[in-house]
Design a protein around this motif. Sequence first.
Motif, mmCIF file in Angstrom:
data_model
loop_
_atom_site.group_PDB
_atom_site.id
_atom_site.type_symbol
_atom_site.label_atom_id
_atom_site.label_comp_id
_atom_site.label_asym_id
_atom_site.label_seq_id
_atom_site.Cartn_x
_atom_site.Cartn_y
_atom_site.Cartn_z
ATOM 1 N N ARG A 1 0.830 -1.205 0.000
ATOM 2 C CA ARG A 1 0.000 0.000 0.000
ATOM 3 C C ARG A 1 0.868 1.260 0.000
ATOM 4 N NH1 ARG A 1 -2.299 3.278 4.087
ATOM 5 N NH2 ARG A 1 -1.286 1.931 5.589
ATOM 6 N N GLN A 2 1.898 1.266 0.834
ATOM 7 C CA GLN A 2 2.746 2.452 0.918
ATOM 8 C C GLN A 2 3.585 2.636 -0.352
ATOM 9 O OE1 GLN A 2 4.876 2.893 4.557
ATOM 10 N NE2 GLN A 2 5.432 4.991 4.097
ATOM 11 N N VAL A 3 4.036 1.544 -0.949
ATOM 12 C CA VAL A 3 4.778 1.630 -2.209
ATOM 13 C C VAL A 3 3.877 2.221 -3.286
ATOM 14 C CG1 VAL A 3 5.946 0.331 -4.030
ATOM 15 C CG2 VAL A 3 6.350 -0.260 -1.640
ATOM 16 N N ARG A 4 2.645 1.757 -3.363
ATOM 17 C CA ARG A 4 1.689 2.312 -4.344
ATOM 18 C C ARG A 4 1.439 3.790 -4.105
ATOM 19 N NH1 ARG A 4 -0.976 -2.658 -3.520
ATOM 20 N NH2 ARG A 4 -0.681 -4.031 -5.282
ATOM 21 N N GLU A 5 1.350 4.185 -2.835
ATOM 22 C CA GLU A 5 1.151 5.598 -2.509
ATOM 23 C C GLU A 5 2.327 6.442 -2.996
ATOM 24 O OE1 GLU A 5 0.387 5.879 1.686
ATOM 25 O OE2 GLU A 5 -1.566 4.900 1.501
ATOM 26 N N LEU A 6 3.539 5.930 -2.837
ATOM 27 C CA LEU A 6 4.722 6.658 -3.309
ATOM 28 C C LEU A 6 4.721 6.769 -4.832
ATOM 29 C CD1 LEU A 6 7.414 5.170 -0.898
ATOM 30 C CD2 LEU A 6 6.551 7.521 -0.918
ATOM 31 N N ILE A 7 4.317 5.713 -5.507
ATOM 32 C CA ILE A 7 4.225 5.737 -6.971
ATOM 33 C C ILE A 7 3.182 6.762 -7.401
ATOM 34 C CG2 ILE A 7 3.520 4.415 -9.014
ATOM 35 C CD1 ILE A 7 4.653 1.902 -7.516
ATOM 36 N N ASP A 8 2.006 6.732 -6.775
ATOM 37 C CA ASP A 8 0.933 7.670 -7.114
ATOM 38 C C ASP A 8 1.342 9.109 -6.815
ATOM 39 O OD1 ASP A 8 -0.591 5.511 -7.886
ATOM 40 O OD2 ASP A 8 -1.820 5.490 -6.053
ATOM 41 N N GLN A 9 2.011 9.292 -5.705
ATOM 42 C CA GLN A 9 2.477 10.626 -5.317
ATOM 43 C C GLN A 9 3.427 11.185 -6.368
ATOM 44 O OE1 GLN A 9 5.307 11.005 -1.941
ATOM 45 N NE2 GLN A 9 3.584 12.061 -0.959
ATOM 46 N N HIS A 10 4.335 10.366 -6.832
ATOM 47 C CA HIS A 10 5.282 10.808 -7.859
ATOM 48 C C HIS A 10 4.563 11.109 -9.164
ATOM 49 C CE1 HIS A 10 9.047 11.228 -10.016
ATOM 50 N NE2 HIS A 10 8.510 10.489 -10.964
ATOM 51 N N ALA A 11 3.603 10.272 -9.519
ATOM 52 C CA ALA A 11 2.861 10.473 -10.765
ATOM 53 C C ALA A 11 2.097 11.788 -10.731
ATOM 54 C CB ALA A 11 1.909 9.309 -11.006
ATOM 55 N N SER A 12 1.487 12.112 -9.605
ATOM 56 C CA SER A 12 0.700 13.344 -9.531
ATOM 57 C C SER A 12 1.593 14.579 -9.534
ATOM 58 C CB SER A 12 -0.219 13.342 -8.309
ATOM 59 O OG SER A 12 0.524 13.401 -7.119
ATOM 60 N N THR A 13 2.756 14.508 -8.919
ATOM 61 C CA THR A 13 3.647 15.669 -8.910
ATOM 62 C C THR A 13 4.396 15.814 -10.226
ATOM 63 O OG1 THR A 13 5.413 14.412 -7.842
ATOM 64 C CG2 THR A 13 3.966 15.690 -6.412
ATOM 65 N N SER A 14 4.639 14.716 -10.911
ATOM 66 C CA SER A 14 5.385 14.805 -12.168
ATOM 67 C C SER A 14 4.543 15.348 -13.306
ATOM 68 C CB SER A 14 5.969 13.442 -12.551
ATOM 69 O OG SER A 14 4.949 12.530 -12.862
ATOM 70 N N ARG A 15 3.219 15.254 -13.185
ATOM 71 C CA ARG A 15 2.376 15.808 -14.243
ATOM 72 C C ARG A 15 1.869 17.196 -13.892
ATOM 73 N NH1 ARG A 15 -1.544 11.410 -12.696
ATOM 74 N NH2 ARG A 15 -2.951 12.435 -11.268
ATOM 75 N N GLY A 16 2.395 17.769 -12.793
ATOM 76 C CA GLY A 16 2.059 19.128 -12.436
ATOM 77 C C GLY A 16 0.846 19.271 -11.546
ATOM 78 N N CYS A 17 0.299 18.193 -11.100
ATOM 79 C CA CYS A 17 -0.872 18.241 -10.222
ATOM 80 C C CYS A 17 -0.430 18.593 -8.809
ATOM 81 C CB CYS A 17 -1.560 16.875 -10.214
ATOM 82 S SG CYS A 17 -2.923 16.769 -9.055
ATOM 83 N N CYS A 18 -1.224 19.377 -8.147
ATOM 84 C CA CYS A 18 -0.888 19.756 -6.772
ATOM 85 C C CYS A 18 -1.111 18.601 -5.810
ATOM 86 C CB CYS A 18 -1.692 20.961 -6.339
ATOM 87 S SG CYS A 18 -3.450 20.625 -6.168
ATOM 88 N N GLY A 19 -1.948 17.639 -6.188
ATOM 89 C CA GLY A 19 -2.196 16.480 -5.366
ATOM 90 C C GLY A 19 -3.204 16.688 -4.256
ATOM 91 N N GLY A 20 -3.737 17.896 -4.138
ATOM 92 C CA GLY A 20 -4.704 18.183 -3.088
ATOM 93 C C GLY A 20 -6.088 17.670 -3.431
ATOM 94 N N THR A 21 -6.919 17.508 -2.391
ATOM 95 C CA THR A 21 -8.272 17.013 -2.616
ATOM 96 C C THR A 21 -9.144 18.041 -3.330
ATOM 97 O OG1 THR A 21 -8.896 17.716 -0.394
ATOM 98 C CG2 THR A 21 -8.232 15.416 -0.663
ATOM 99 N N ASP A 22 -8.775 19.303 -3.217
ATOM 100 C CA ASP A 22 -9.543 20.373 -3.879
ATOM 101 C C ASP A 22 -9.001 20.684 -5.266
ATOM 102 O OD1 ASP A 22 -9.810 22.071 -0.719
ATOM 103 O OD2 ASP A 22 -11.202 20.665 -1.643
ATOM 104 N N CYS A 23 -8.058 19.931 -5.721
ATOM 105 C CA CYS A 23 -7.421 20.181 -7.011
ATOM 106 C C CYS A 23 -8.384 19.884 -8.148
ATOM 107 C CB CYS A 23 -6.176 19.294 -7.137
ATOM 108 S SG CYS A 23 -5.310 19.495 -8.696
ATOM 109 N N ALA A 24 -8.378 20.715 -9.179
ATOM 110 C CA ALA A 24 -9.252 20.523 -10.327
ATOM 111 C C ALA A 24 -8.895 19.267 -11.117
ATOM 112 C CB ALA A 24 -9.167 21.748 -11.245
ATOM 113 N N CYS A 25 -7.664 18.813 -11.007
ATOM 114 C CA CYS A 25 -7.254 17.639 -11.786
ATOM 115 C C CYS A 25 -7.415 16.342 -10.984
ATOM 116 C CB CYS A 25 -5.821 17.795 -12.287
ATOM 117 S SG CYS A 25 -4.619 18.110 -10.997
ATOM 118 N N ALA A 26 -7.922 16.433 -9.774
ATOM 119 C CA ALA A 26 -8.101 15.217 -8.941
ATOM 120 C C ALA A 26 -9.350 14.479 -9.366
ATOM 121 C CB ALA A 26 -8.177 15.595 -7.483
#
Length: 68
Positions: free
Chosen positions: A43-68
């Motif tokens: 679960r934590q490895v997947r979270e790190l992968i997802d975190q990197h994916a969201s930051t690498s495409r310019g997404c802020c990663g927040g719950t209020d983000c328009a790209c979420a």
Amino acid sequence: MIVCICRAVSDRQIRAVISEGASSMAEVRAELGTGECCGKCSRQVRELIDQHASTSRGCCGGTDCACA
């Protein structure tokens, strides 16, 4: 911080592999062996992968983000 206690793999090691191009659980597992033994780190490895994916495409990663 150690993420995978079975293989003694840290979050830094996982982030490094992800930064080098690993973009899936299978690719991280192939490099570091995470998730092969007990699976508690998956679960934590997947979270790190997802975190990197969201930051690498310019997404802020927040719950209020328009790209979420």
